[in-house]
Design a protein around this motif. Structure first.
Motif, PDB file in Angstrom:
ATOM      1  N   GLU A  20       0.843  -1.210   0.000  1.00 48.50           N
ATOM      2  CA  GLU A  20       0.000   0.000   0.000  1.00 48.50           C
ATOM      3  C   GLU A  20       0.877   1.258   0.000  1.00 48.50           C
ATOM      4  OE1 GLU A  20      -2.845   0.120   3.246  1.00 48.50           O
ATOM      5  OE2 GLU A  20      -3.310   2.218   2.779  1.00 48.50           O
ATOM      6  N   ALA A  21       1.974   1.195   0.744  1.00 51.31           N
ATOM      7  CA  ALA A  21       2.884   2.343   0.782  1.00 51.31           C
ATOM      8  C   ALA A  21       3.420   2.642  -0.619  1.00 51.31           C
ATOM      9  CB  ALA A  21       4.037   2.066   1.737  1.00 51.31           C
ATOM     10  N   LEU A  22       3.785   1.589  -1.347  1.00 54.20           N
ATOM     11  CA  LEU A  22       4.306   1.792  -2.705  1.00 54.20           C
ATOM     12  C   LEU A  22       3.236   2.352  -3.625  1.00 54.20           C
ATOM     13  CD1 LEU A  22       6.503  -1.435  -2.988  1.00 54.20           C
ATOM     14  CD2 LEU A  22       7.292   0.929  -2.657  1.00 54.20           C
ATOM     15  N   GLU A  23       2.008   1.923  -3.412  1.00 55.86           N
ATOM     16  CA  GLU A  23       0.897   2.463  -4.220  1.00 55.86           C
ATOM     17  C   GLU A  23       0.706   3.950  -3.932  1.00 55.86           C
ATOM     18  OE1 GLU A  23      -0.879   1.474  -6.735  1.00 55.86           O
ATOM     19  OE2 GLU A  23       0.297  -0.398  -6.733  1.00 55.86           O
ATOM     20  N   VAL A  24       0.739   4.282  -2.636  1.00 49.95           N
ATOM     21  CA  VAL A  24       0.581   5.696  -2.272  1.00 49.95           C
ATOM     22  C   VAL A  24       1.695   6.516  -2.910  1.00 49.95           C
ATOM     23  CG1 VAL A  24       0.677   7.345  -0.354  1.00 49.95           C
ATOM     24  CG2 VAL A  24      -0.615   5.221  -0.088  1.00 49.95           C
ATOM     25  N   LYS A  25       2.905   5.997  -2.834  1.00 46.90           N
ATOM     26  CA  LYS A  25       4.049   6.736  -3.360  1.00 46.90           C
ATOM     27  C   LYS A  25       3.925   6.902  -4.877  1.00 46.90           C
ATOM     28  CE  LYS A  25       8.195   8.660  -2.922  1.00 46.90           C
ATOM     29  NZ  LYS A  25       8.325  10.009  -2.361  1.00 46.90           N
ATOM     30  N   ARG A  26       3.358   5.896  -5.527  1.00 41.95           N
ATOM     31  CA  ARG A  26       3.154   6.024  -6.978  1.00 41.95           C
ATOM     32  C   ARG A  26       2.154   7.143  -7.276  1.00 41.95           C
ATOM     33  NH1 ARG A  26       1.371   1.118 -10.825  1.00 41.95           N
ATOM     34  NH2 ARG A  26      -0.481   1.122  -9.513  1.00 41.95           N
ATOM     35  N   GLY A  27       1.091   7.182  -6.488  1.00 46.74           N
ATOM     36  CA  GLY A  27       0.065   8.203  -6.736  1.00 46.74           C
ATOM     37  C   GLY A  27       0.480   9.583  -6.258  1.00 46.74           C
ATOM     38  N   ALA A  28       1.330   9.617  -5.243  1.00 43.41           N
ATOM     39  CA  ALA A  28       1.731  10.912  -4.672  1.00 43.41           C
ATOM     40  C   ALA A  28       3.247  10.928  -4.530  1.00 43.41           C
ATOM     41  CB  ALA A  28       1.057  11.117  -3.310  1.00 43.41           C
ATOM     42  N   PRO A  29       3.956  11.032  -5.670  1.00 42.85           N
ATOM     43  CA  PRO A  29       5.423  10.949  -5.607  1.00 42.85           C
ATOM     44  C   PRO A  29       6.057  12.080  -4.795  1.00 42.85           C
ATOM     45  CG  PRO A  29       4.665  11.505  -7.836  1.00 42.85           C
ATOM     46  CD  PRO A  29       3.449  11.194  -7.037  1.00 42.85           C
ATOM     47  N   GLU A  30       5.309  13.171  -4.593  1.00 42.87           N
ATOM     48  CA  GLU A  30       5.871  14.296  -3.823  1.00 42.87           C
ATOM     49  C   GLU A  30       5.823  14.039  -2.318  1.00 42.87           C
ATOM     50  OE1 GLU A  30       2.915  14.129  -5.080  1.00 42.87           O
ATOM     51  OE2 GLU A  30       1.571  14.770  -3.466  1.00 42.87           O
ATOM     52  N   SER A  31       5.117  12.981  -1.893  1.00 45.72           N
ATOM     53  CA  SER A  31       4.993  12.738  -0.459  1.00 45.72           C
ATOM     54  C   SER A  31       6.359  12.359   0.127  1.00 45.72           C
ATOM     55  CB  SER A  31       3.962  11.650  -0.177  1.00 45.72           C
ATOM     56  OG  SER A  31       4.360  10.447  -0.783  1.00 45.72           O
ATOM     57  N   VAL A  32       6.619  12.868   1.333  1.00 46.76           N
ATOM     58  CA  VAL A  32       7.926  12.667   1.976  1.00 46.76           C
ATOM     59  C   VAL A  32       7.802  11.539   2.992  1.00 46.76           C
ATOM     60  CG1 VAL A  32       9.695  13.750   3.408  1.00 46.76           C
ATOM     61  CG2 VAL A  32       8.533  15.076   1.632  1.00 46.76           C
ATOM     62  N   PRO A  33       8.636  10.495   2.850  1.00 42.71           N
ATOM     63  CA  PRO A  33       8.533   9.386   3.793  1.00 42.71           C
ATOM     64  C   PRO A  33       8.931   9.813   5.207  1.00 42.71           C
ATOM     65  CG  PRO A  33       9.953   8.826   1.930  1.00 42.71           C
ATOM     66  CD  PRO A  33       9.680  10.278   1.853  1.00 42.71           C
TER      67      PRO A  33
END
Lengths: 787, 289
Positions: B11-24
C-alpha cells in the motif's frame, strides 16, 4: 557534598526559639513543592497554557543586522484567512521603547533595525501555523546598511553612531592607589570570551488575557514580575493596576528572562483582538528572542615583586553589548569592580567599556560580568606564576583577599572572605586515580562514546582558580523585597500562607520561603500563593539575591506575625512575651513548657503582616570608580582535573573539587544542585558553549549546534561547603547560584593548558585550538589610553 | 498537509506512486526537526513507521538484509556480531530516545554527509534495495548519495532494505564531536578489514558533500598488506604505512569550514582517526589470528 567541619561563626540573628525543630524548616533538605510534578512530567510550564478561545501570536523579525526600514506593508498578511490582527509600531499605544536600564529598544522597529531578529510586526491568528505564514506575508522594504560588528570598531569615533547617545553604553574608569608603581615582574596578555547562551529549555512563552475593560492579565515565565509590569504599563499606556502579571511555570532562566520577550507583544495582540493570545517562541526564534552573555576582550597587565606580591593590575575590558542596552551598564560595573579578583591589589588602573554593535543584544547571564573577568584574571595569575617560577596556588595564597581587604573601588570587605582557605581545601582535596590501564571504558576518555581514542595521546592536566561575585543589587540601587505572611487555623490546624512576587525559576526560592515560614512560626503546614503583582515587588531572581532578599522579607514578616501572636498569648496568660515562643504548633513558655495550642489560640483570627526587606545601602561609583558599590561578596574556588587527547584536541573533565562559602545552607540539597549546575555551565563555557555570530548573524541557533554539556561531559563534583555566616544577611546566608559558574571555567582552562602547554586565551576552546592547529589567542598589546 | 498512513508495504508503494511528492516519515528524528524549524513544508507525509515488513532483518547467504524501518537500538542490540562497525556507529547516534525512534532507512533517506550509519556501511560494501510499485532494484551504497540530502531514488521509489555482507574481519568506527555524547559528527571515519578478499574498506563522513570511500587509501594499505604478506604473518603494520594511510584518507576528503569545524581540523582529525582505527582493527585481527 561534604559540609565543612570547621566551626561556623554563629549566625548573627539568634534562632527565635528553642524546642524541637519543625519538619521541613531552615537547614533541612526540604522537598521542593514543584519537584515531583517536574520529574513526573506533570508540571505546567508557561508553554503548556491553553484557553479555548485563544489566538496564537507570531513575530515578524528583521533578516538584517542593520538596515533602514523603507516601508511595511501588512495588506497581504491581513488577507490571510484566520488572521485576526497584524500590528506594527503604529499600534504601540504608549512608550514606543522599552529596556531594563534605559528604554532604548523599540517595542516594534519603525525606522531602523539594529540586529538580526529585531521584531517589526506582530500577527494573531487562530492557528500557530497560520500566524507564521501570515508573518511571512508582511512585506518590508529595507535599505540594508553595513553592520558594525566589532566592538573595537564601534568604539572608534569615526564609526557611525548606532544610537543618538553614541556607541559607548558605559565606560567605567577605576584609579586606585599609585598611578605608576614599579614592579619587578610583569605579565601581560589579552583574552577573549565568546558569546554564551543561557540555554534554558522552556522557550519564551505566555498567555495574555484581556479583562474586557481595557486591562490585561498576563501569565508568563519571567524573572521579575514588577519590572515587567512597569515596562508593559508604559508601552500599553495603561495604569500599573490595569496590567496584572502572574508567574507561569518557568523552564529555566539564568538571566535570559530579565528582559522582555513576548510580554508587550502578546498584550498588544490580546487588547486589539479582545481574545486571549498565546505566544511561544520556537527554539531558533528563542536564540534571537533573548539576550546572551556578553562576548568580551580583556587586556591585562599584572605587576608583582620577585617574591610574588601583587603590585598592580592594569586592565582594559571591552564588552560587546550588541544592539540595545539591556543590563549592559550593570554588567560593565560588575566586570570593572571585580576585575582584579579576590586578591590584595594595592594599585589598579582599570577601564571597562560596554559598547553598542549590531550583534544580538547581550545582557544578564549567571555570573553577570564576573565570569569574563575571572577567566582573564585567573589566567593572568597562572601566567604570572609561570614568570615567577612559583606554584600558581602559592601565588594566589600569597595575595588572597581576606576580611578587611580593600577592593580597587576602595570598598572594605566586611564579613568572611576565606579565599586562602577555599584554595587550600581544593588543592588538598584527594585527587582522582590516574586513567585506568588496560582496555579503558571509552566513556571515561576524551571523545566519549564517539570512540575517538583508546588512550592514545591522552594527557592529564590539573588547574586551579578562585573567584568572587557581588551579591544583590549594587551602586545605590534601592534593592528590596516584599512578603505577606498570614497565619490562621482554618480547620483546627495552624497553617501559614506566604505570598511574594519572587520568581521561582528552578533555583528553589519557593522551597526556601516555605522553610523559613515553618521555622519562624513553628508551623509545618506552609503554603505558597502564586507569585503575582497583587503583592509588592520581590526584585529579580538574579544576582544570587532571592534567598537573601525575599528570604529576608519572609523572615521579617514572620517575625511580625510571631510578635503579635505571642503578645496575644502573653496577654491571655498574663506573661511577658519574651518568655514565650512557638514550636511545632504550640505556644511554649520557657518556664512551663507547652501552654497553648496555636490553633486554639488563633481560633478564627487571622494574623497577617506584610513587610519589606532591604539590605544595607550601597553607593554609586565616583569618577575614579571609588565607592562602596556592593552589598556583599561570595567566594568560591575550583580545582579541575582533565584528560586531553592532545592530538585531536578533545577534553574529558575527570573531576572537579570545589569549596564555597555559602554563609549558611538553608537547604543543603538545593545548595548542592546550584553548585553542580553552575559548574556544568562553567565547563560548557570553557569547552563548547558559543553562540557563533558572523556578520551579525547567529550561525548555530539550535541545540543541534549550540552544544551544552551532557552527563558524559560532567565529572563527579566534590563540594566542600563552608557556612561562615555573613553578618549582613538573614541567617547569615550568601548567594549560592553564581560563584560555581565563575571560577570553574578558568580552572578547566588552566588544566587543559597544563596538559597541552598551549596558551589558550580564548574560550570556549575549540578542538582546533587545543590540538594546536590554530591559535585564536588574541594578540597581547598594551592597554590603550582611556578615551 | 496530507498524511498517508499505509497499513502495508504494498500500500505504501501504491501511495508513493500516486503521490510521488509525499515525503517518507521513518522515525522523524530529522524530518520533524526540519518541520519545527520551518525548513521543510512538505505537501504530504508518508508514514512508514507502522510497517512490520520494514521492521525486521534476516541473514541470507553471508549477507544481512536490514529492513529500512529497523531502529538504531535494534542494530545495537541484535546486529553487533554480524556488523560490528555499524553497531559502534549506532551507539554514537543521539540519545537513547533518538536511537529508539530513528531508523536505518531514515538515515539513508536523509542523506546527510554526517549520517553516522553511512561510513560503516560504505566500508562494509553495502547495497540499498529500493522499490516502487512497478519494480525493485539494488544500488551500491556509494552510488546512492548524489549530493547533500539528494539520493539516487527516483520518483515513486522508497528504500526497502539495506543489504550488507556479514563482517569477515574487524571493523571500527570513530567520530569527532565537541562533546562526549549526543553530537553530530564534525568528521567521522569507518574501517573494515576484509581478510577473505585481502581488502580494506573505508568510509568518510562529514568531510564532503556526501559520504565517501577513500579508495586510494584502501588500495594503498591493501597493497602494503599484500606486499609484506601481513594478512598471513599478522605482523604489525609499519608505522610509515599507517601514517601514509592517514594522509591518503585526509586527502580523499573535501571538507568545508562550518559551525562544527574547520577544513584544517577535519583533514587533521581524519588522518588521526584513520591511523587509530587501522591500528585497533589490525590489533584485533592479529589477536584473533
Amino acid at each position: 557534598m561534604s559540609r565543612a567541619s570547621t566551626a561556623p561563626v554563629a549566625p548573627p540573628v539568634a534562632p527565635p526559639k528553642e524546642g524541637v525543630p519543625v519538619q521541613g524548616g531552615v537547614g533541612t533538605s526540604a522537598l521542593r513543592p514543584d519537584g515531583v510534578p517536574k520529574v513526573k512530567g506533570e508540571f505546567a510550564y508557561s508553554s503548556d497554557m491553553w484557553d479555548e478561545h485563544m489566538l496564537w501570536g507570531a513575530t515578524v523579525r528583521s533578516p538584517h543586522p542593520h538596515a533602514c526600514i523603507v516601508s511595511i506593508d501588512i495588506t497581504d498578511a491581513l488577507k490571510h484567512p484566520g488572521v485576526h490582527a497584524v500590528l506594527t509600531h503604529e499600534d504601540v499605544a504608549g512608550r514606543k521603547t522599552f529596556g531594563l536600564e534605559r528604554p532604548d529598544q523599540p517595542v516594534l522597529a519603525s525606522e531602523r533595525v539594529r540586529y538580526r531578529g529585531e521584531p517589526i510586526a506582530l500577527v494573531a491568528a487562530a492557528h500557530p501555523e497560520t500566524a507564521r505564514r501570515a508573518a511571512e506575508a508582511v512585506h518590508i522594504d529595507y535599505e540594508v546598511l553595513q553592520p558594525v560588528t566589532d566592538p573595537e570598531v564601534a568604539l572608534d569615533a569615526a564609526t557611525v553612531a548606532l544610537h543618538p547617545s553614541g556607541n559607548v553604553v558605559r565606560h567605567i574608569h577605576i584609579a586606585h592607589g599609585e598611578p605608576d608603581p614599579e614592579a619587578d615582574v610583569v605579565a601581560e596578555a589579552t583574552y577573549e570570551v565568546g558569546m554564551q547562551d543561557q540555554a534554558f529549555l522552556g522557550p519564551e512563552s505566555g498567555l495574555a488575557v484581556p479583562d474586557g475593560s481595557g486591562g490585561v492579565d498576563l501569565y508568563v515565565s519571567t524573572q521579575w514580575l514588577h519590572v515587567d509590569r512597569e515596562q508593559l504599563a508604559a508601552s500599553l499606556a495603561l495604569a500599573p493596576e490595569e496590567v496584572r502579571i502572574t508567574l507561569a511555570g518557568v523552564g529555566g532562566a539564568f538571566g535570559a528572562r530579565e528582559d522582555l520577550s513576548i510580554q508587550i507583544h502578546s498584550c498588544m495582540l490580546a487588547l486589539t483582538t479582545n481574545r486571549p493570545v498565546k505566544m511561544m517562541y520556537s527554539r531558533e526564534e528563542s536564540f534571537y528572542g533573548h539576550v546572551h552573555r556578553h562576548p568580551a576582550r580583556l587586556n591585562y597587565i599584572h605587576g608583582a615583586t620577585t617574591s610574588g606580591e601583587l603590585v598592580f593590575v592594569k586592565a582594559r575590558l571591552v564588552f560587546d553589548g550588541g544592539a540595545y542596552a539591556s543590563s549592559s551598564t550593570a554588567v560593565c560595573a560588575n566586570a570593572a569592580t571585580l576585575c582584579c579578583g579576590p586578591y590584595e591589589v594595592p594599585n589598579a588602573l582599570i577601564d571597562c567599556y560596554a559598547v553598542y554593535t549590531n550583534n544580538p543584544p547581550c545582557g544578564a547571564m549567571r555570573g553577570f560580568g564576573a565570569v569574563q573577568a575571572c577567566f582573564a584574571y585567573e589566567s593572568q595569575m597562572d601566567l604570572l606564576a609561570a614568570k615567577l617560577a612559583m606554584d600558581p596556588v602559592e601565588l594566589r595564597l600569597r595575595n588572597a583577599a581576606s576580611t578587611g581587604t580593600v577592593t580597587p573601588t576602595g570598598q572594605k570587605i566586611e564579613g568572611p572572605a576565606p579565599v586562602a582557605e577555599l584554595l587550600t581545601r581544593v588543592r588538598d582535596a584527594p585527587l582522582p586515580p590516574p586513567g585506568s590501564p588496560g582496555t579503558p571504558d571509552i566513556r571515561e576518555l576524551p571523545g566519549g562514546v564517539s570512540n575517538a581514542t583508546h588512550g592514545e595521546a591522552v594527557r592529564r592536566g590539573i588547574g586551579h582558580a578562585a573567584g568572587y561575585k557581588n551579591i544583590c543589587y549594587s551602586e545605590g540601587f534601592d534593592d528590596y523585597a516584599t512578603a505577606r505572611v498570614r497565619l490562621s487555623a482554618p480547620a483546627g490546624e495552624p497553617v501559614v500562607e506566604v505570598h511574594t512576587a519572587a520568581a521561582e525559576v528552578g533555583q528553589g526560592v519557593a522551597t526556601i520561603q516555605l522553610q523559613i515560614a515553618r521555622t519562624e512560626l513553628g508551623v509545618e503546614a506552609a503554603v505558597l500563593r502564586p507569585a503575582d503583582t497583587s503583592i509588592g515587588s520581590s526584585g529579580s531572581s538574579s544576582a544570587s539575591r532571592q534567598t537573601w532578599m525575599t528570604g529576608g522579607a519572609v523572615k521579617t514578616a514572620c517575625e511580625a506575625v510571631r510578635e503579635r501572636v505571642l503578645s496575644t498569648a502573653a496577654e491571655v496568660l498574663g506573661a511577658e512575651p519574651g518568655e514565650l515562643y512557638l514550636s511545632n504548633g504550640l505556644v511554649m513558655s520557657l518556664e512551663l513548657g507547652a501552654v497553648y495550642s496555636l490553633a486554639e489560640l488563633l481560633g478564627d483570627t487571622v494574623v497577617e503582616a506584610t513587610r519589606e526587606y532591604r539590605h544595607a545601602p550601597t553607593s554609586p561609583l565616583d569618577a575614579n570608580g571609588q565607592g562602596n558599590a556592593h552589598a556583599g561578596f561570595a567566594f568560591a574556588a575550583h580545582r579541575a582535573v582533565v584528560d586531553v587527547d592532545v592530538e585531536l584536541g578533545l577534553v574529558k573533565v575527570v573531576d572537579i573539587a570545589t569549596a564555597q562559602d555559602v554563609g549558611m545552607a538553608l537547604n543543603p540539597q538545593a545548595v548542592e544542585g546550584q553548585i553542580e549546575g553552575g559548574i556544568a555551565q562553567g565547563i560548557g563555557l570553557a569547552l563548547m558553549e558559543e553562540v557563533q555570530v558572523i556578520d551579525g548573524v547567529i550561525r548555530n541557533p539550535s541545540f543541534t549546534d549550540y552544544l551544552i554539556p551532557t552527563s558524559l561531559d560532567m565529572p563527579p563534583v566534590h563540594a566542600d561547603v563552608l557556612e561562615l555566616g555573613d553578618p549582613g544577611s538573614p541567617y547569615g546566608v550568601k548567594g549560592v547560584g553564581e560563584p560555581p559558574v565563575i571560577s570553574s571555567t578558568p580552572a578547566v582552562v588552566a588544566a587543559v593548558r597544563a596538559a597541552t602547554g598551549r596558551a589558550l586565551r580564548r574560550i570556549p576552546m575549540r578542538p582546533d585550538d587545543v590540538a594546536g592547529l590554530t591559535d585564536r589567542s588574541p594578540a597581547g598589546e598594551a592597554p590603550r589610553e582611556p578615551r | 498537509m496530507d498524511i498517508y498512513r499505509p497499513a502495508s508495504w504494498s500500500e505504501a508503494l501504491e501511495v508513493k506512486r500516486g503521490a510521488p511528492e509525499s515525503v517518507p516519515l521513518a522515525g522523524g528524528t530529522d524530518l520533524m526537526v526540519d518541520l519545527n524549524f520551518g525548513r521543510a513544508r512538505p505537501q504530504a507525509l508518508l508514514d512508514l513507521t507502522r510497517l512490520a515488513e520494514l521492521a525486521g532483518w534476516d541473514r541470507d547467504n553471508g549477507r544481512v538484509r536490514i529492513g529500512a524501518g529497523v531502529t538504531f537500538t535494534t542494530l545495537i542490540a541484535e546486529l553487533a556480531p554480524e556488523l560490528p562497525g555499524l553497531a559502534i556507529a549506532s551507539r554514537t547516534v543521539g540519545s537513547p530516545q533518538i536511537r529508539n525512534r530513528a531508523t536505518l532507512g531514515g538515515n539513508l533517506g536523509t542523506a546527510s554527509p554526517a549520517g553516522d550509519a553511512l561510513p560503516p556501511l560504505l566500508a562494509a560494501g553495502a547495497e540499498v534495495e529500493v522499490a516502487s510499485a512497478a519494480r525493485s532494484r539494488r544500488i551500491p551504497l556509494e552510488d546512492f548519495f548524489i549530493a547533500p540530502k539528494v539520493t539516487a531514488l527516483e520518483g515513486g521509489e522508497l528504500i526497502a532494505a539495506i543489504v550488507v555482507p556479514v563482517a569477515d574481519g574487524p571493523q571500527q568506527y570513530s567520530k569527532i564531536g565537541t562533546r562526549n555524547a549526543m553530537v553530530i559528527a564534525t568528521v567521522s571515519f569507518a574501517l573494515a578489514l576484509h581478510p577473505g578478499r585481502r581488502r580494506v574498506g573505508t568510509g568518510i563522513g562529514s568531510a564532503a558533500p556526501r559520504p565517501l570511500r577513500a579508495t586510494e587509501a584502501e588500495d594503498f594499505i591493501g597493497g602494503v598488506l599484500a606486499e609484506h604478506d601481513l594478512w598471513s604473518s599478522g605482523a604489525p603494520i609499519p608505522e610509515p604505512a599507517s601514517a601514509r594511510f592517514g594522509e591518503l584518507v585526509a586527502a580523499a576528503a573535501q571538507p568545508i569550514d562550518d559551525v562544527r569545524g574547520t577544513v584544517a581540523y577535519r583533514r587533521h582529525a581524519l588522518a588521526v582517526l584513520a591511523r587509530r582505527t587501522l591500528a585497533w582493527a589490525w590489533s584485533d585481527y592479529r589477536s584473533a589470528a
